[in-house]
Design a protein around this motif. Structure first.
Motif, short mmCIF file in Angstrom:
data_model
loop_
_atom_site.label_atom_id
_atom_site.label_comp_id
_atom_site.label_asym_id
_atom_site.label_seq_id
_atom_site.Cartn_x
_atom_site.Cartn_y
_atom_site.Cartn_z
N ASP A 98 0.82 -1.21 0.00
CA ASP A 98 0.00 0.00 0.00
C ASP A 98 0.86 1.26 0.00
OD1 ASP A 98 -2.38 -1.35 -0.09
OD2 ASP A 98 -2.76 -1.26 2.08
N VAL A 99 1.95 1.22 0.75
CA VAL A 99 2.85 2.38 0.79
C VAL A 99 3.46 2.62 -0.59
CG1 VAL A 99 5.07 3.19 1.68
CG2 VAL A 99 3.38 2.23 3.25
N VAL A 100 3.91 1.56 -1.24
CA VAL A 100 4.49 1.71 -2.58
C VAL A 100 3.46 2.28 -3.54
CG1 VAL A 100 5.46 0.45 -4.55
CG2 VAL A 100 6.17 -0.14 -2.23
N CYS A 101 2.27 1.74 -3.53
CA CYS A 101 1.23 2.21 -4.46
C CYS A 101 0.80 3.63 -4.14
CB CYS A 101 0.02 1.27 -4.41
SG CYS A 101 0.37 -0.40 -5.02
N TYR A 102 0.77 3.97 -2.85
CA TYR A 102 0.40 5.33 -2.45
C TYR A 102 1.43 6.35 -2.97
CZ TYR A 102 -0.21 9.41 0.55
OH TYR A 102 -0.37 10.70 1.02
N THR A 103 2.70 6.05 -2.77
CA THR A 103 3.73 6.98 -3.22
C THR A 103 3.73 7.10 -4.75
OG1 THR A 103 5.34 5.14 -3.13
CG2 THR A 103 5.22 6.62 -1.22
N ARG A 104 3.47 6.02 -5.44
CA ARG A 104 3.39 6.09 -6.90
C ARG A 104 2.21 6.94 -7.33
NH1 ARG A 104 4.56 -0.18 -8.96
NH2 ARG A 104 6.77 -0.26 -8.33
N ALA A 105 1.07 6.77 -6.67
CA ALA A 105 -0.12 7.55 -7.02
C ALA A 105 0.09 9.03 -6.75
CB ALA A 105 -1.32 7.02 -6.24
N VAL A 106 0.75 9.34 -5.64
CA VAL A 106 1.04 10.74 -5.33
C VAL A 106 1.95 11.34 -6.40
CG1 VAL A 106 2.28 12.25 -3.73
CG2 VAL A 106 0.68 10.55 -2.84
N ARG A 107 2.96 10.60 -6.77
CA ARG A 107 3.95 11.12 -7.73
C ARG A 107 3.38 11.27 -9.12
NH1 ARG A 107 8.53 8.54 -10.47
NH2 ARG A 107 7.95 6.57 -9.51
N HIS A 108 2.60 10.31 -9.59
CA HIS A 108 2.15 10.32 -10.98
C HIS A 108 0.79 10.97 -11.19
CE1 HIS A 108 5.44 7.89 -12.56
NE2 HIS A 108 5.31 7.08 -11.51
N TYR A 109 -0.08 10.92 -10.19
CA TYR A 109 -1.43 11.45 -10.37
C TYR A 109 -1.65 12.77 -9.63
CZ TYR A 109 -2.91 7.15 -12.66
OH TYR A 109 -3.04 6.11 -13.55
#
Length: 269
Positions: A98-109
């Protein structure tokens, strides 16, 4: 606002009326009175003071945005590290994913939308899954309190980041500064002698460039996540990479529930 305008207009009218009657019969009075330079000096001073104030406001917003980004990255990193203390491997890997996906979503979206002062709903998908994971973990786990505390710090830092993405200087003030800048430049032109004025022209060009650069810097700094000096998601990206390495070290070949941009994979719970 209406009272201020009325008071200023009345003051101007009274002043001009007093000037007309008091100096009408004053033959010894100086016919020239105040020069153009004397009259525009207060405007020039006002321009510099407001520019300095607005620049300080924009710089403060930029610094707070940077601080919010680092606080969020630290909170998310602490959340991922605390998950290592969970004895249940499935729960541990779920939170780290969840942490990995959260940081990716913050960065890209979310990062691109903050240029216009908006957020994105994509990271919230993973924060909701984190809270669901906390319910599964239960208060009986020793790390539960630390996980909830880290998530609360993350939520507050994210809210601060989104708040600072909006313009710190209202549009009305920025346009007022443009008007003052124009008046100042025009007034300076009126003070230049008609002949042998090359040094004055060079100084005027330099002053105009400096005032314009200051206003452009204000416009750039007031939106910390857009422009040439934008705050970058470097801290968030570092947490993403570190957590991804830790997850794969704990579970080699483990599949993430999101794609490379943090969007939830179809068919994933």
């Amino acid at each position: 606002m209406i009272v201020t305008i009325v008071v200023a207009a009345v003051a101007l009218a009274l002043g001009l009326t007093a000037h007309h009657f008091l100096r009408r019969n004053d033959t010894d009075a100086d016919d020239e009175g105040l020069s153009v330079r004397d009259l525009i000096s207060p405007v020039q001073t006002l321009t510099v003071l407001i520019l300095a104030f607005v620049l300080a406001t924009a710089a403060g917003s930029y610094n707070r945005a940077e601080e919010a980004v680092h606080n969020e990255a630290n909170a998310v990193d602490h959340l991922a590290e605390t998950a290592d203390f969970l004895p249940n491997a499935a729960q541990r890997r779920r939170l780290q994913a969840d942490v990995v996906c959260y940081t990716r979503a913050v960065r890209h979206y979310e990062w691109p939308t903050m240029t216009d002062g908006h957020g994105s709903p994509v990271p919230s998908v993973w924060t909701a899954d984190m809270r669901a994971a906390f319910k599964d973990i239960g208060t009986g786990q020793g790390a539960f309190g630390m996980l909830v505390g880290a998530d609360d710090a993350r939520a507050k830092a994210r809210q601060s980041r989104l708040t600072e993405s909006t313009a710190a200087v209202p549009a009305a003030i920025y346009w007022f500064m443009l008007v003052l800048l124009s008046i100042t430049v025009i007034s300076l032109c009126l003070c230049i002698p008609r002949r042998h004025n090359r040094p004055q022209l060079a100084t005027l060009a330099m002053a105009t460039a400096l005032l314009t650069a200051t206003l452009l810097l204000v416009h750039d700094a007031e939106r910390p996540f857009g422009g040439t000096i934008a705050v970058t998601p470097t801290a968030i990206t570092d947490v993403e990479h570190q957590t991804t390495r830790d997850l794969h070290a704990d579970a080699p070949g483990a599949a993430l529930p999101c794609d490379s941009r943090g969007h939830k994979e179809s068919g994933r719970a």
